[in-house]
Write an enzyme that holds these catalytic residues in place. Structure first.
Site, PDB file in Angstrom:
ATOM      1  N   HIS A 182       2.467   4.814   2.421  1.00  0.00           N
ATOM      2  CA  HIS A 182       1.952   4.902   1.054  1.00  0.00           C
ATOM      3  C   HIS A 182       0.512   4.408   1.048  1.00  0.00           C
ATOM      4  O   HIS A 182       0.191   3.372   1.640  1.00  0.00           O
ATOM      5  CB  HIS A 182       2.835   4.067   0.119  1.00  0.00           C
ATOM      6  CG  HIS A 182       2.220   3.862  -1.231  1.00  0.00           C
ATOM      7  ND1 HIS A 182       1.690   4.897  -1.965  1.00  0.00           N
ATOM      8  CD2 HIS A 182       2.020   2.731  -1.972  1.00  0.00           C
ATOM      9  CE1 HIS A 182       1.205   4.423  -3.098  1.00  0.00           C
ATOM     10  NE2 HIS A 182       1.386   3.111  -3.126  1.00  0.00           N
TER      11      HIS A 182
ATOM     12  N   CYS B  94       5.877   3.807  -6.614  1.00  0.00           N
ATOM     13  CA  CYS B  94       5.168   4.291  -5.414  1.00  0.00           C
ATOM     14  C   CYS B  94       6.113   4.602  -4.257  1.00  0.00           C
ATOM     15  O   CYS B  94       5.712   5.248  -3.284  1.00  0.00           O
ATOM     16  CB  CYS B  94       4.137   3.273  -4.967  1.00  0.00           C
ATOM     17  SG  CYS B  94       2.968   2.861  -6.267  1.00  0.00           S
TER      18      CYS B  94
ATOM     19  N   ASN C 276      -5.076   5.427  -5.018  1.00  0.00           N
ATOM     20  CA  ASN C 276      -3.618   5.231  -5.016  1.00  0.00           C
ATOM     21  C   ASN C 276      -3.002   6.206  -6.015  1.00  0.00           C
ATOM     22  O   ASN C 276      -3.232   6.084  -7.223  1.00  0.00           O
ATOM     23  CB  ASN C 276      -3.317   3.779  -5.400  1.00  0.00           C
ATOM     24  CG  ASN C 276      -1.834   3.461  -5.364  1.00  0.00           C
ATOM     25  OD1 ASN C 276      -0.992   4.351  -5.347  1.00  0.00           O
ATOM     26  ND2 ASN C 276      -1.510   2.179  -5.373  1.00  0.00           N
TER      27      ASN C 276
HETATM   28  O1  UT7 Z   1       0.876   1.054  -4.902  1.00  0.00           O
HETATM   29  C1  UT7 Z   1       1.716  -0.022  -5.156  1.00  0.00           C
HETATM   30  C2  UT7 Z   1       1.462  -1.190  -4.287  1.00  0.00           C
HETATM   31  N1  UT7 Z   1       0.148  -1.722  -4.488  1.00  0.00           N
HETATM   32  C3  UT7 Z   1      -0.391  -2.528  -3.592  1.00  0.00           C
HETATM   33  O2  UT7 Z   1       0.210  -2.762  -2.567  1.00  0.00           O
HETATM   34  C4  UT7 Z   1      -1.736  -3.144  -3.885  1.00  0.00           C
HETATM   35  C5  UT7 Z   1      -1.794  -4.516  -3.267  1.00  0.00           C
HETATM   36  N2  UT7 Z   1      -2.967  -5.302  -3.636  1.00  0.00           N
HETATM   37  C6  UT7 Z   1      -4.221  -4.961  -3.238  1.00  0.00           C
HETATM   38  O3  UT7 Z   1      -4.444  -3.930  -2.622  1.00  0.00           O
HETATM   39  C7  UT7 Z   1      -5.332  -5.952  -3.499  1.00  0.00           C
HETATM   40  O4  UT7 Z   1      -4.772  -7.159  -3.973  1.00  0.00           O
HETATM   41  C8  UT7 Z   1      -6.367  -5.444  -4.532  1.00  0.00           C
HETATM   42  C9  UT7 Z   1      -7.207  -4.332  -3.924  1.00  0.00           C
HETATM   43  C10 UT7 Z   1      -5.707  -4.955  -5.784  1.00  0.00           C
HETATM   44  C11 UT7 Z   1      -7.335  -6.574  -4.898  1.00  0.00           C
HETATM   45  O5  UT7 Z   1      -7.968  -7.077  -3.724  1.00  0.00           O
HETATM   46  P1  UT7 Z   1      -7.974  -8.648  -3.448  1.00  0.00           P
HETATM   47  O6  UT7 Z   1      -8.706  -8.834  -2.190  1.00  0.00           O
HETATM   48  O7  UT7 Z   1      -6.563  -9.131  -3.499  1.00  0.00           O
HETATM   49  O8  UT7 Z   1      -8.835  -9.184  -4.648  1.00  0.00           O
HETATM   50  P2  UT7 Z   1      -8.444 -10.257  -5.777  1.00  0.00           P
HETATM   51  O9  UT7 Z   1      -7.545  -9.648  -6.788  1.00  0.00           O
HETATM   52  O10 UT7 Z   1      -8.008 -11.526  -5.131  1.00  0.00           O
HETATM   53  O11 UT7 Z   1      -9.857 -10.526  -6.427  1.00  0.00           O
HETATM   54  C12 UT7 Z   1     -10.920 -11.122  -5.680  1.00  0.00           C
HETATM   55  C13 UT7 Z   1     -12.154 -11.195  -6.548  1.00  0.00           C
HETATM   56  C14 UT7 Z   1     -11.894 -11.820  -7.918  1.00  0.00           C
HETATM   57  O12 UT7 Z   1     -13.049 -12.547  -8.264  1.00  0.00           O
HETATM   58  P3  UT7 Z   1     -13.109 -14.154  -8.098  1.00  0.00           P
HETATM   59  O13 UT7 Z   1     -11.990 -14.695  -8.930  1.00  0.00           O
HETATM   60  O14 UT7 Z   1     -12.920 -14.405  -6.624  1.00  0.00           O
HETATM   61  O15 UT7 Z   1     -14.471 -14.500  -8.604  1.00  0.00           O
HETATM   62  C15 UT7 Z   1     -11.748 -10.647  -8.833  1.00  0.00           C
HETATM   63  O16 UT7 Z   1     -12.106 -10.948 -10.166  1.00  0.00           O
HETATM   64  O17 UT7 Z   1     -12.627  -9.870  -6.821  1.00  0.00           O
HETATM   65  C16 UT7 Z   1     -12.757  -9.704  -8.232  1.00  0.00           C
HETATM   66  N3  UT7 Z   1     -12.480  -8.301  -8.536  1.00  0.00           N
HETATM   67  C17 UT7 Z   1     -13.425  -7.355  -8.525  1.00  0.00           C
HETATM   68  N4  UT7 Z   1     -14.739  -7.409  -8.263  1.00  0.00           N
HETATM   69  C18 UT7 Z   1     -15.431  -6.252  -8.318  1.00  0.00           C
HETATM   70  C19 UT7 Z   1     -11.290  -7.724  -8.861  1.00  0.00           C
HETATM   71  N5  UT7 Z   1     -11.446  -6.407  -9.055  1.00  0.00           N
HETATM   72  C20 UT7 Z   1     -12.766  -6.155  -8.857  1.00  0.00           C
HETATM   73  C21 UT7 Z   1     -13.535  -4.986  -8.894  1.00  0.00           C
HETATM   74  N6  UT7 Z   1     -14.856  -5.078  -8.620  1.00  0.00           N
HETATM   75  N7  UT7 Z   1     -13.009  -3.774  -9.182  1.00  0.00           N
END
Ligand code: UT7
Length: 315
Positions: free
Chosen positions: A241, A113, A271
């Site tokens: 980005h 990225c 993204n």
């Molecule tokens: O481009 C390169 C660089 N990339 C980045 O910088 C991305 C950085 N990371 C992020 O943007 C975020 O971490 C994400 C958008 C990928 C994820 O958001 P988050 O707030 O960190 O969510 P999480 O991974 O901690 O997941 C929270 C909850 C989980 O459920 P539990 O364990 O709390 O019950 C996940 O299973 O959300 C759940 N979850 C979803 N729920 C509905 C994960 N993906 C989804 C989804 N729909 N698509």
């Protein structure tokens, strides 16, 4: 002194638009979750279009926009890790598609990225030695080919697209003061490689990647400004980005950047990795938000882990 300035911009997005509701029909997710956690509402996925089509489409538009003909190009660098072939490179396909001169230096570069930052810095160095002083820098990704549909944490995030700029090198132009770096980490974020028997798929640990991003962005801003001997107020526009709207808003808040000085199009494209920064630049240019004289601070971060920043001016 010597360096490059942007002369023209272009972009290409494939026709098919995939909404959050479309995804909610195939994986356990919702429009509400995706929108609030990421800011993404839609993304484009290739159907009939190839990676080459996207690169050539964006580059052709950038050349037209710059008023530069293909024979004036001295080098073409494509930032990507999702090209149609492992070889020939996407840049070789652009040489063929646009009829760039045979002695133009054409190659691809993979810094995930952050790729567009690595590519534009490489172009600044290359053009200093090139016989013709115009270069094409393209960021292009067809990430739909690597989506892991078993992983709702990543499959909702990524889209396809390409952005391109034509740059001109001159002895009396300032450098873009690029700051680039990497920290080798095979586990945090990437695409599975040739050693795996199954098809290549995206993987990411979201939260630690988010934490890395919110450290990398201020680091890049501070380092670029220090190198350029400038302050935040000297910058006309900030281009980040587009990985997550929350990361962009965090940076804007930290540096007190007013809404009219930064931009998000993640809601439309998701993204798009190396394509995200030139997609933003091209839209801003078309909207007249940047143009001759504008100083634009670019910041990228992503797989590798990699990061990069640069201060680019428009001619
Ligand atoms: O481009 C390169 C660089 N990339 C980045 O910088 C991305 C950085 N990371 C992020 O943007 C975020 O971490 C994400 C958008 C990928 C994820 O958001 P988050 O707030 O960190 O969510 P999480 O991974 O901690 O997941 C929270 C909850 C989980 O459920 P539990 O364990 O709390 O019950 C996940 O299973 O959300 C759940 N979850 C979803 N729920 C509905 C994960 N993906 C989804 C989804 N729909 N698509």
């Amino acid at each position: 002194m010597s360096g490059i300035k942007i002369r023209g911009t272009g972009r290409f997005a494939p026709a098919k638009i995939v909404t959050n509701d479309d995804l909610a029909k195939i994986v356990d997710t919702s429009d509400e979750w995706i929108t609030t956690r990421t800011g993404i509402q839609t993304r484009h996925h290739c159907t009939t279009e190839t990676h080459t089509d996207m690169c050539v489409g964006a580059a052709r538009q950038a050349l037209e926009n710059a008023g530069i003909s293909p024979e004036d190009i001295g080098a073409c660098v494509v930032a990507t890790f999702s090209s149609d072939y492992l070889s020939p490179s996407a840049a070789c396909m652009v040489q063929r598609g646009l009829g760039l001169p045979h002695d133009a230096v054409c190659f691809d570069l993979n810094a995930a990225c952050s790729g567009f930052l690595f590519a534009i810095h490489t172009m600044e160095c290359l053009l200093a030695q090139a016989p013709r002083k115009y270069g094409l820098v393209i960021g292009a990704e067809m990430l739909s080919r690597f989506i892991n549909w078993e992983d709702r944490g990543t499959c909702v995030l990524f889209g396809d697209g390409a952005g391109a700029v034509v740059v001109e090198w001159r002895e009396d132009y300032p450098s873009i003061h690029a700051v680039l770096g990497c920290h080798g980490d095979p586990d945090m974020l990437g695409v599975t490689g040739a050693e795996k028997p199954e098809p290549a798929r995206i993987f990411m640990h979201g939260q630690p990647t988010f934490k890395f991003a919110v450290k990398a962005v201020p680091y890049c801003i501070d380092q670029v400004l220090e190198k350029a001997h400038m302050t935040i107020e000297d910058v006309d526009f900030f281009v980040f980005h587009q990985a997550n709207a929350r990361i962009i808003d965090f940076a804007a808040k930290k540096y007190h950047i007013p809404p009219e000085k930064y931009y998000k199009n993640i809601q439309k494209y998701g993204n798009t990795s190396a394509a995200s920064i030139p997609l933003v630049i091209s839209e801003l240019h078309d909207l007249g938000k940047v143009g001759p004289g504008s100083r634009v601070l670019l910041v990228g971060f992503g797989g590798g882990l990699t990061w990069g920043g640069a201060l680019v001016e428009f001619a």
